[in-house]
Design a protein around this motif. Structure first.
Motif, PDB file in Angstrom:
ATOM      1  N   LYS A  34      -8.108 -10.204  -2.035  1.00  0.00           N
ATOM      2  CA  LYS A  34      -9.626  -9.897  -2.267  1.00  0.00           C
ATOM      3  C   LYS A  34      -9.963  -9.871  -0.950  1.00  0.00           C
ATOM      4  O   LYS A  34     -10.778  -8.885  -0.346  1.00  0.00           O
ATOM      5  CB  LYS A  34     -10.339 -11.024  -2.925  1.00  0.00           C
ATOM      6  CG  LYS A  34     -11.806 -10.776  -2.950  1.00  0.00           C
ATOM      7  CD  LYS A  34     -12.441 -11.828  -3.921  1.00  0.00           C
ATOM      8  CE  LYS A  34     -13.912 -11.798  -3.914  1.00  0.00           C
ATOM      9  NZ  LYS A  34     -14.544 -12.928  -4.636  1.00  0.00           N
ATOM     10  N   VAL A  35      -9.572 -10.747   0.024  1.00  0.00           N
ATOM     11  CA  VAL A  35     -10.037 -10.600   1.443  1.00  0.00           C
ATOM     12  C   VAL A  35      -9.462  -9.418   2.167  1.00  0.00           C
ATOM     13  O   VAL A  35     -10.332  -8.765   2.803  1.00  0.00           O
ATOM     14  CB  VAL A  35      -9.347 -12.093   2.283  1.00  0.00           C
ATOM     15  CG1 VAL A  35      -9.511 -11.709   3.582  1.00  0.00           C
ATOM     16  CG2 VAL A  35      -9.943 -13.081   1.667  1.00  0.00           C
ATOM     17  N   VAL A  36      -8.165  -9.047   1.872  1.00  0.00           N
ATOM     18  CA  VAL A  36      -7.636  -7.939   2.303  1.00  0.00           C
ATOM     19  C   VAL A  36      -8.399  -6.330   1.737  1.00  0.00           C
ATOM     20  O   VAL A  36      -8.592  -5.563   3.003  1.00  0.00           O
ATOM     21  CB  VAL A  36      -6.175  -7.660   2.047  1.00  0.00           C
ATOM     22  CG1 VAL A  36      -5.607  -6.259   2.540  1.00  0.00           C
ATOM     23  CG2 VAL A  36      -5.354  -8.538   2.913  1.00  0.00           C
ATOM     24  N   THR A  37      -8.724  -6.659   0.798  1.00  0.00           N
ATOM     25  CA  THR A  37      -9.303  -5.360   0.009  1.00  0.00           C
ATOM     26  C   THR A  37     -10.833  -5.324   0.722  1.00  0.00           C
ATOM     27  O   THR A  37     -11.295  -4.033   1.007  1.00  0.00           O
ATOM     28  CB  THR A  37      -9.591  -5.626  -1.354  1.00  0.00           C
ATOM     29  OG1 THR A  37      -7.993  -5.712  -2.025  1.00  0.00           O
ATOM     30  CG2 THR A  37     -10.050  -3.895  -2.054  1.00  0.00           C
ATOM     31  N   GLU A  38     -11.604  -6.176   0.685  1.00  0.00           N
ATOM     32  CA  GLU A  38     -12.778  -6.366   1.281  1.00  0.00           C
ATOM     33  C   GLU A  38     -12.942  -6.030   2.853  1.00  0.00           C
ATOM     34  O   GLU A  38     -13.880  -5.099   3.174  1.00  0.00           O
ATOM     35  CB  GLU A  38     -13.639  -7.835   0.977  1.00  0.00           C
ATOM     36  CG  GLU A  38     -13.748  -8.064  -0.388  1.00  0.00           C
ATOM     37  CD  GLU A  38     -14.580  -9.431  -0.489  1.00  0.00           C
ATOM     38  OE1 GLU A  38     -14.418 -10.088   0.448  1.00  0.00           O
ATOM     39  OE2 GLU A  38     -14.949  -9.781  -1.483  1.00  0.00           O
TER      40      GLU A  38
ATOM     41  N   THR B  18     -13.713   9.715  -0.172  1.00  0.00           N
ATOM     42  CA  THR B  18     -14.969   8.620  -0.049  1.00  0.00           C
ATOM     43  C   THR B  18     -14.249   7.564   0.246  1.00  0.00           C
ATOM     44  O   THR B  18     -12.833   6.950   0.291  1.00  0.00           O
ATOM     45  CB  THR B  18     -15.816   8.389  -1.258  1.00  0.00           C
ATOM     46  OG1 THR B  18     -14.701   7.995  -2.327  1.00  0.00           O
ATOM     47  CG2 THR B  18     -16.498   9.598  -1.736  1.00  0.00           C
ATOM     48  N   GLY B  19     -15.106   6.492   1.049  1.00  0.00           N
ATOM     49  CA  GLY B  19     -14.444   5.123   1.636  1.00  0.00           C
ATOM     50  C   GLY B  19     -13.761   4.496   0.497  1.00  0.00           C
ATOM     51  O   GLY B  19     -12.798   3.917   0.709  1.00  0.00           O
ATOM     52  N   GLU B  20     -14.475   4.466  -0.627  1.00  0.00           N
ATOM     53  CA  GLU B  20     -14.285   3.802  -1.692  1.00  0.00           C
ATOM     54  C   GLU B  20     -12.662   4.379  -2.173  1.00  0.00           C
ATOM     55  O   GLU B  20     -11.921   3.347  -2.462  1.00  0.00           O
ATOM     56  CB  GLU B  20     -15.011   3.891  -2.910  1.00  0.00           C
ATOM     57  CG  GLU B  20     -14.470   2.974  -4.263  1.00  0.00           C
ATOM     58  CD  GLU B  20     -15.630   3.245  -5.245  1.00  0.00           C
ATOM     59  OE1 GLU B  20     -15.494   2.488  -6.503  1.00  0.00           O
ATOM     60  OE2 GLU B  20     -16.609   3.894  -5.283  1.00  0.00           O
ATOM     61  N   ALA B  21     -12.560   5.551  -2.436  1.00  0.00           N
ATOM     62  CA  ALA B  21     -11.185   6.011  -2.824  1.00  0.00           C
ATOM     63  C   ALA B  21     -10.058   5.851  -1.844  1.00  0.00           C
ATOM     64  O   ALA B  21      -9.049   5.587  -2.165  1.00  0.00           O
ATOM     65  CB  ALA B  21     -11.291   7.572  -2.963  1.00  0.00           C
ATOM     66  N   VAL B  22     -10.476   5.899  -0.461  1.00  0.00           N
ATOM     67  CA  VAL B  22      -9.469   5.691   0.572  1.00  0.00           C
ATOM     68  C   VAL B  22      -8.928   4.274   0.545  1.00  0.00           C
ATOM     69  O   VAL B  22      -7.822   3.872   0.537  1.00  0.00           O
ATOM     70  CB  VAL B  22      -9.830   6.199   2.222  1.00  0.00           C
ATOM     71  CG1 VAL B  22      -8.912   5.697   3.013  1.00  0.00           C
ATOM     72  CG2 VAL B  22     -10.247   7.703   2.148  1.00  0.00           C
ATOM     73  N   ALA B  23      -9.920   3.385   0.486  1.00  0.00           N
ATOM     74  CA  ALA B  23      -9.633   2.082   0.493  1.00  0.00           C
ATOM     75  C   ALA B  23      -8.909   1.573  -0.916  1.00  0.00           C
ATOM     76  O   ALA B  23      -8.027   0.779  -0.736  1.00  0.00           O
ATOM     77  CB  ALA B  23     -11.138   1.314   0.514  1.00  0.00           C
ATOM     78  N   ASP B  24      -9.234   2.207  -1.739  1.00  0.00           N
ATOM     79  CA  ASP B  24      -8.396   1.985  -3.282  1.00  0.00           C
ATOM     80  C   ASP B  24      -7.056   2.251  -2.985  1.00  0.00           C
ATOM     81  O   ASP B  24      -5.967   1.669  -3.375  1.00  0.00           O
ATOM     82  CB  ASP B  24      -9.137   2.667  -4.394  1.00  0.00           C
ATOM     83  CG  ASP B  24     -10.229   1.918  -4.977  1.00  0.00           C
ATOM     84  OD1 ASP B  24     -10.428   0.885  -4.435  1.00  0.00           O
ATOM     85  OD2 ASP B  24     -10.978   2.518  -5.800  1.00  0.00           O
TER      86      ASP B  24
ATOM     87  N   ALA C   1      -3.897  -0.206  -2.981  1.00  0.00           N
ATOM     88  CA  ALA C   1      -2.566  -0.122  -3.925  1.00  0.00           C
ATOM     89  C   ALA C   1      -1.296   0.039  -3.145  1.00  0.00           C
ATOM     90  O   ALA C   1      -0.154  -0.663  -3.659  1.00  0.00           O
ATOM     91  CB  ALA C   1      -2.801   1.330  -4.638  1.00  0.00           C
ATOM     92  N   TYR C   2      -1.567   0.679  -1.901  1.00  0.00           N
ATOM     93  CA  TYR C   2      -0.115   0.587  -1.198  1.00  0.00           C
ATOM     94  C   TYR C   2       0.165  -0.935  -0.769  1.00  0.00           C
ATOM     95  O   TYR C   2       1.495  -1.334  -0.489  1.00  0.00           O
ATOM     96  CB  TYR C   2      -0.217   1.384   0.046  1.00  0.00           C
ATOM     97  CG  TYR C   2       0.890   1.591   0.942  1.00  0.00           C
ATOM     98  CD1 TYR C   2       2.140   2.011   0.714  1.00  0.00           C
ATOM     99  CD2 TYR C   2       0.629   0.791   2.255  1.00  0.00           C
ATOM    100  CE1 TYR C   2       3.056   1.600   1.791  1.00  0.00           C
ATOM    101  CE2 TYR C   2       1.704   0.359   3.140  1.00  0.00           C
ATOM    102  CZ  TYR C   2       2.865   1.109   2.923  1.00  0.00           C
ATOM    103  OH  TYR C   2       4.135   1.047   3.804  1.00  0.00           O
ATOM    104  N   LEU C   3      -0.691  -1.437  -0.281  1.00  0.00           N
ATOM    105  CA  LEU C   3      -0.613  -2.837   0.208  1.00  0.00           C
ATOM    106  C   LEU C   3      -0.402  -3.901  -0.787  1.00  0.00           C
ATOM    107  O   LEU C   3       0.440  -4.985  -0.281  1.00  0.00           O
ATOM    108  CB  LEU C   3      -1.907  -3.388   1.100  1.00  0.00           C
ATOM    109  CG  LEU C   3      -2.237  -2.569   2.301  1.00  0.00           C
ATOM    110  CD1 LEU C   3      -3.777  -3.196   3.127  1.00  0.00           C
ATOM    111  CD2 LEU C   3      -0.940  -2.933   3.436  1.00  0.00           C
ATOM    112  N   ARG C   4      -0.688  -3.837  -2.174  1.00  0.00           N
ATOM    113  CA  ARG C   4      -0.603  -4.893  -2.900  1.00  0.00           C
ATOM    114  C   ARG C   4       0.785  -5.220  -3.021  1.00  0.00           C
ATOM    115  O   ARG C   4       0.992  -6.631  -2.879  1.00  0.00           O
ATOM    116  CB  ARG C   4      -0.985  -4.447  -4.232  1.00  0.00           C
ATOM    117  CG  ARG C   4      -2.563  -4.705  -4.533  1.00  0.00           C
ATOM    118  CD  ARG C   4      -3.183  -4.508  -5.822  1.00  0.00           C
ATOM    119  NE  ARG C   4      -4.493  -4.212  -5.687  1.00  0.00           N
ATOM    120  CZ  ARG C   4      -5.370  -3.202  -5.755  1.00  0.00           C
ATOM    121  NH1 ARG C   4      -4.683  -2.102  -5.962  1.00  0.00           N
ATOM    122  NH2 ARG C   4      -6.718  -3.060  -6.029  1.00  0.00           N
TER     123      ARG C   4
END
Length: 202
Positions: free
Chosen positions: A85-89, A172-178, A182-185
């Motif tokens: 959660k911290v990393v994603t935010e 979009t920022g949301e798509a790029v962040a997702d 997904a790669y980082l998980r």
């Protein structure tokens, strides 16, 4: 006569004593047998109780280990979710910040140039004002139509749809962040798991 009576009395006493001794020996023998049986039964019961206690102790230890293992797994999952959660935010904020200014212009230019088609670019209301002049200049230099529209659902970055194609790209920022999350998980899971294994081994 008196002598005979005396002899008879002695004989009776002797036989009585012998009989009493025989009965006493029999009683003692029987008592010993009963005592030995009581001791044997008590020892058998004690061994059975000890065996049962060992079985229950082993079962309790096994349950305790499994409970601890489950608690450890739950803790790792909770920690992992918290880290994620911290990393994603943080990632979302960084991506939103990065997808602006020169980088946003460069990304739009690269997409339009590489496609070679007329396109509709959707951005946030704030970015539409900032990009209007740039997209007009891009259309002139590329010879392609670049229509710039805004959408309240786009907070950062852009979406692009090409004319005559059923293809749309989402930057979009949301798509790029997702995509980055997904790669980082799995990498994040490896890090948390590795740290946990290191702490347990220590």
């Amino acid at each position: 006569m008196a002598e005979e009576m005396k002899h008879l009395i002695e004989q009776i006493q002797k036989e009585g004593i012998e009989k009493a001794n025989t009965e006493a020996d029999s009683i003692i023998s029987l008592a010993k047998e009963k005592a030995a049986k009581i001791v044997a039964d008590a020892e058998a019961k004690a061994q059975e109780s000890l065996k049962q206690a060992e079985i229950e102790s082993a079962a309790f230890a096994d349950r305790s280990v499994k409970t601890l293992e489950q608690a450890a797994r739950d803790l790792l999952i909770t920690v992992g979710q918290g880290c994620e959660k911290v990393v994603t935010e943080t990632l979302g904020k960084e991506v939103d910040t990065a997808l602006s200014g020169d980088l946003l212009q460069k990304m739009i230019a690269d997409v339009i140039t590489q496609s070679g088609n007329n396109a509709t670019v959707t951005v946030s209301e704030a970015d539409k004002s900032a990009l209007a002049t740039y997209c007009s200049s891009l259309a002139s230099s590329s010879g392609k139509s670049v229509e710039l529209v805004s959408d309240n659902e786009v907070l950062s970055g852009f979406k692009v749809v090409f004319e005559g194609k059923s293809v749309s790209l989402d930057y979009t920022g949301e798509a790029v962040a997702d995509a980055l999350a997904a790669y980082l998980r799995p990498e994040l899971a490896k890090i948390v798991s590795g740290i946990a294994r290191e702490q347990i081994s220590n």
